[in-house]
Write an enzyme that holds these catalytic residues in place. Structure first.
Site, short mmCIF file in Angstrom:
data_model
loop_
_atom_site.label_atom_id
_atom_site.label_comp_id
_atom_site.label_asym_id
_atom_site.label_seq_id
_atom_site.Cartn_x
_atom_site.Cartn_y
_atom_site.Cartn_z
N HIS A 198 0.82 -1.22 0.00
CA HIS A 198 0.00 0.00 0.00
C HIS A 198 0.85 1.27 0.00
O HIS A 198 0.29 2.37 -0.02
CB HIS A 198 -1.00 -0.01 1.16
N ASP A 253 0.19 -7.73 1.04
CA ASP A 253 0.65 -6.34 1.21
C ASP A 253 2.18 -6.30 1.22
O ASP A 253 2.81 -6.11 2.26
CB ASP A 253 0.07 -5.77 2.51
N SER A 263 4.22 2.86 7.51
CA SER A 263 4.01 1.50 7.03
C SER A 263 5.20 1.04 6.21
O SER A 263 5.92 1.83 5.60
CB SER A 263 2.75 1.46 6.15
#
Length: 261
Positions: free
Chosen positions: A64, A108, A201
């Site tokens: 992402h 992810d 992230s």
């Protein structure tokens, strides 16, 4: 560099709900030489993510964290300063897992091929990857480092680190309906005020000097553990093929289906 970093601290990618380090401390400068700071440009604007060097020409991060333009800074401790140890490299190609699902956060994971190979030294060097089928056991103490927020109200320009324990899969299964034990790792004791959250992230979960996971998502409201990390060992065959074959600009690579697709 300072104005850009300040901007990046408050503009996040959609879905970038994990990455803030709460309950940690400032890392000893350059004690995590694999760490990468990513400046990402996407249709939603500028944002930042963490990442980590896995080969002289590849950085790994969360899927992402994708953007049309990504710039990588390696060898940094304070991202607001132009330190002599830093190496800044643009990304030639962002290779997100083709079956990444932005609704469930499955698969992810993303590899970033750097335009130039890094200069390997004491400040910049890759981290080891796990063996196939490897997964840290519940109770294992691992480390996450990153430049994310250090509380619900403030962020840090200096690299932070926190030690988190791997949890049983059922703790994340109860909390997150899309959690998949075959491709994800449940991390963080809910009884402790230590967690990852907004802003960074893509940071690695490192256990015994091996990168086992990638910060994916967690509780976006309160920043409480546990959180979900992508399990790197589940994608080793895809990772190896990409790094071995993905050298021509227009070459593509399609991995087998994930067991949790």
């Amino acid at each position: 560099m300072q104005p850009l970093v300040l901007l990046l601290a408050f503009i996040l990618l959609p879905g970038a709900e994990a990455g803030e380090i709460i309950g940690g401390q400032e890392a000893r400068p350059h004690s995590h030489p694999y760490m990468a700071f990513l400046q990402v440009e996407s249709p939603q604007g500028l944002s930042s993510c963490g990442g980590f060097l896995v080969r002289e020409d590849f950085v790994m991060t969360a899927g992402h964290c994708w953007g049309s333009t990504i710039n990588v800074t390696l060898g940094a401790h304070n991202i607001e300063k132009q330190e002599r140890t830093q190496q800044q490299i643009t990304v030639l190609r962002a290779i997100r897992h083709p079956r990444y699902n932005n609704k469930t956060a499955l698969n992810d994971i993303m590899l970033l091929q750097l335009r130039n190979r890094i200069r390997r030294n004491q400040f910049v060097r890759p981290v080891a990857l796990p063996n196939a089928g490897e997964k840290p056991r519940p109770g294992a103490l691992c480390t996450v480092a990153g430049w994310g927020w250090i509380s619900l109200h403030g962020w840090s320009d200096k690299l932070q680190e926190v030690q988190l324990r791997v949890q049983s899969d059922r703790k994340c299964t109860r909390r997150f309906p899309s959690y998949c034990s075959r491709t994800q790792i449940c991390v963080g004791d809910p009884r402790q005020k230590k967690a990852v959250f907004k802003g960074d992230s893509g940071d690695p979960l490192v256990c015994n000097n091996v990168a086992q996971g990638i910060v994916s998502y967690g509780d976006k409201e309160n920043g409480t553990a546990p959180d979900v990390f992508t399990r790197i060992a589940s994608y080793l065959s895809w990772i190896k093929r990409i790094m071995r074959r993905f050298k021509q600009q227009n070459q593509t690579e399609t991995p087998p289906s994930s067991p949790c697709d």
